[in-house]
Design a protein around this motif. Sequence first.
Motif, mmCIF file in Angstrom:
data_model
loop_
_atom_site.group_PDB
_atom_site.id
_atom_site.type_symbol
_atom_site.label_atom_id
_atom_site.label_comp_id
_atom_site.label_asym_id
_atom_site.label_seq_id
_atom_site.Cartn_x
_atom_site.Cartn_y
_atom_site.Cartn_z
ATOM 1 N N ARG A 69 15.350 -20.262 8.977
ATOM 2 C CA ARG A 69 16.570 -20.840 9.544
ATOM 3 C C ARG A 69 17.401 -19.779 10.255
ATOM 4 O O ARG A 69 18.001 -20.033 11.309
ATOM 5 C CB ARG A 69 17.370 -21.532 8.445
ATOM 6 C CG ARG A 69 16.677 -22.814 7.958
ATOM 7 C CD ARG A 69 16.964 -23.138 6.513
ATOM 8 N NE ARG A 69 18.358 -23.220 6.172
ATOM 9 C CZ ARG A 69 19.095 -24.335 6.200
ATOM 10 N NH1 ARG A 69 18.547 -25.476 6.579
ATOM 11 N NH2 ARG A 69 20.350 -24.317 5.836
ATOM 12 N N ASN A 85 10.459 -25.099 17.517
ATOM 13 C CA ASN A 85 9.201 -25.452 16.837
ATOM 14 C C ASN A 85 8.924 -24.407 15.775
ATOM 15 O O ASN A 85 8.986 -23.206 16.051
ATOM 16 C CB ASN A 85 8.029 -25.471 17.814
ATOM 17 C CG ASN A 85 8.054 -26.640 18.813
ATOM 18 O OD1 ASN A 85 7.204 -26.706 19.681
ATOM 19 N ND2 ASN A 85 9.024 -27.549 18.692
ATOM 20 N N VAL B 51 17.606 -33.302 13.021
ATOM 21 C CA VAL B 51 16.629 -32.982 14.066
ATOM 22 C C VAL B 51 15.923 -31.665 13.749
ATOM 23 O O VAL B 51 14.702 -31.586 13.735
ATOM 24 C CB VAL B 51 17.310 -32.910 15.451
ATOM 25 C CG1 VAL B 51 16.323 -32.446 16.518
ATOM 26 C CG2 VAL B 51 17.906 -34.260 15.826
ATOM 27 N N GLU B 52 16.696 -30.619 13.494
ATOM 28 C CA GLU B 52 16.128 -29.296 13.253
ATOM 29 C C GLU B 52 16.185 -28.951 11.755
ATOM 30 O O GLU B 52 17.030 -29.474 11.019
ATOM 31 C CB GLU B 52 16.906 -28.226 14.032
ATOM 32 C CG GLU B 52 16.890 -28.411 15.544
ATOM 33 C CD GLU B 52 15.573 -27.982 16.202
ATOM 34 O OE1 GLU B 52 14.600 -27.654 15.486
ATOM 35 O OE2 GLU B 52 15.531 -27.984 17.441
ATOM 36 N N LEU B 53 15.318 -28.036 11.334
ATOM 37 C CA LEU B 53 15.327 -27.595 9.928
ATOM 38 C C LEU B 53 16.697 -27.087 9.505
ATOM 39 O O LEU B 53 17.078 -27.220 8.343
ATOM 40 C CB LEU B 53 14.301 -26.473 9.722
ATOM 41 C CG LEU B 53 12.825 -26.878 9.733
ATOM 42 C CD1 LEU B 53 11.946 -25.635 9.654
ATOM 43 C CD2 LEU B 53 12.522 -27.813 8.556
ATOM 44 N N ASP B 54 17.421 -26.461 10.441
ATOM 45 C CA ASP B 54 18.722 -25.926 10.033
ATOM 46 C C ASP B 54 19.847 -26.953 10.201
ATOM 47 O O ASP B 54 21.018 -26.600 10.066
ATOM 48 C CB ASP B 54 19.026 -24.585 10.722
ATOM 49 C CG ASP B 54 19.071 -24.688 12.227
ATOM 50 O OD1 ASP B 54 18.529 -25.656 12.788
ATOM 51 O OD2 ASP B 54 19.651 -23.793 12.851
ATOM 52 N N LEU B 56 19.692 -29.303 7.975
ATOM 53 C CA LEU B 56 19.839 -29.474 6.523
ATOM 54 C C LEU B 56 20.795 -28.425 5.973
ATOM 55 O O LEU B 56 20.874 -27.308 6.503
ATOM 56 C CB LEU B 56 18.483 -29.294 5.838
ATOM 57 C CG LEU B 56 17.480 -30.445 5.938
ATOM 58 C CD1 LEU B 56 16.086 -29.944 5.570
ATOM 59 C CD2 LEU B 56 17.879 -31.592 5.014
ATOM 60 N N ASP B 57 21.495 -28.753 4.891
ATOM 61 C CA ASP B 57 22.256 -27.699 4.216
ATOM 62 C C ASP B 57 21.270 -26.828 3.415
ATOM 63 O O ASP B 57 20.085 -27.126 3.316
ATOM 64 C CB ASP B 57 23.359 -28.298 3.330
ATOM 65 C CG ASP B 57 22.815 -29.241 2.270
ATOM 66 O OD1 ASP B 57 21.639 -29.139 1.892
ATOM 67 O OD2 ASP B 57 23.588 -30.105 1.801
ATOM 68 N N GLU B 58 21.769 -25.733 2.879
ATOM 69 C CA GLU B 58 20.890 -24.751 2.224
ATOM 70 C C GLU B 58 20.122 -25.388 1.051
ATOM 71 O O GLU B 58 18.918 -25.160 0.900
ATOM 72 C CB GLU B 58 21.741 -23.557 1.748
ATOM 73 C CG GLU B 58 20.970 -22.337 1.313
ATOM 74 C CD GLU B 58 20.639 -21.350 2.444
ATOM 75 O OE1 GLU B 58 21.301 -21.384 3.508
ATOM 76 O OE2 GLU B 58 19.702 -20.555 2.261
ATOM 77 N N ALA B 61 17.387 -27.558 2.389
ATOM 78 C CA ALA B 61 16.279 -26.771 2.938
ATOM 79 C C ALA B 61 15.393 -26.223 1.819
ATOM 80 O O ALA B 61 14.165 -26.198 1.935
ATOM 81 C CB ALA B 61 16.831 -25.634 3.790
ATOM 82 N N LEU B 64 13.370 -29.078 0.610
ATOM 83 C CA LEU B 64 12.315 -29.406 1.570
ATOM 84 C C LEU B 64 11.144 -28.437 1.399
ATOM 85 O O LEU B 64 9.981 -28.856 1.378
ATOM 86 C CB LEU B 64 12.856 -29.340 3.005
ATOM 87 C CG LEU B 64 11.814 -29.566 4.102
ATOM 88 C CD1 LEU B 64 11.117 -30.915 3.962
ATOM 89 C CD2 LEU B 64 12.455 -29.453 5.493
ATOM 90 N N MET B 65 11.427 -27.149 1.284
ATOM 91 C CA MET B 65 10.344 -26.178 1.085
ATOM 92 C C MET B 65 9.570 -26.504 -0.195
ATOM 93 O O MET B 65 8.338 -26.442 -0.225
ATOM 94 C CB MET B 65 10.910 -24.763 1.037
ATOM 95 C CG MET B 65 9.875 -23.684 0.799
ATOM 96 S SD MET B 65 8.542 -23.604 2.041
ATOM 97 C CE MET B 65 9.186 -22.318 3.138
ATOM 98 N N ALA B 88 6.848 -28.098 11.957
ATOM 99 C CA ALA B 88 7.971 -28.963 12.323
ATOM 100 C C ALA B 88 8.160 -28.771 13.820
ATOM 101 O O ALA B 88 8.657 -27.728 14.248
ATOM 102 C CB ALA B 88 9.228 -28.587 11.546
ATOM 103 N N LEU B 89 7.715 -29.737 14.606
ATOM 104 C CA LEU B 89 7.783 -29.593 16.062
ATOM 105 C C LEU B 89 8.869 -30.499 16.627
ATOM 106 O O LEU B 89 9.912 -30.030 17.032
ATOM 107 C CB LEU B 89 6.411 -29.885 16.702
ATOM 108 C CG LEU B 89 5.357 -28.799 16.490
ATOM 109 C CD1 LEU B 89 4.664 -28.919 15.136
ATOM 110 C CD2 LEU B 89 4.298 -28.825 17.587
#
Lengths: 139, 139
Positions: A69, A85, B51-54, B56-58, B61, B64-65, B88-89
Amino acid sequence: MIERADTGFGLDPRLAMDTVFVADWQLCRVLLMDDARFPWLILVPRRPGLVELDDLDEDGATLLMHEIRRAMQMLRGVVGCDKLNVGALGNIVRQLHVHVVARREGDAAWPGPVWGSGTTRRYPESERDALLARLCSAA
Amino acid sequence: MIERADTGFGLDPRLAMDTVFVADWQLCRVLLMDDARFPWLILVPRRPGLVELDDLDEDGATLLMHEIRRAMQMLRGVVGCDKLNVGALGNIVRQLHVHVVARREGDAAWPGPVWGSGTTRRYPESERDALLARLCSAA
């Protein structure tokens, strides 16, 4: 004797050949892919023997996600993009590494993935050094 | 009134069309890509507007991992593979989703990425249902 976090770590020769050094973060070595078509960072956890994301312990995985991130935010701030990506493939180079790529609509591979797309175009040295300077000051 | 973790969550129509439901985990909806060429899960965080991984809040995330690693272990246990690919595209479908794909040396896209490779081949119904049953019992 000081214990080093990266004892036993060595960078895969192909990754070393295709990239330039940006920074060492807490977990990962941060590299810039030497391909002027896409602003593209690679994160390599500095621990030996890792192949898959679940070879990391839970704390390591959490830290990797944090650094992914951070790399996204760095790229977005430095080069701008329409989409980021993120991928961990490793079909060719088995050492665990995570790609973080800034994508722009209409770029050389859009909307496909960058991996395996076309031919690498190395940066002119001055352009690469200017980008590296901006990345390092943002790191 | 019970607050639902997934208030406002809706699955992108293209993701819905291309996949079948496997399970709802703490954060993500787990889907099976309906493409018999590759054992392929998709994790979609059940929160709106990501939309993007970031985005998400910490904590999100980290979770998710955790679920990505759980999906890797599930796939490895159920179908076996030589390598796992995680990505993650979102260049086409913007709703945040993470691909977890079991790869085998010599599969239809090896050693390239699965994204954008060739033509989807949907599962015969009996084969899909058998795989779903094994995934669900492992989930």
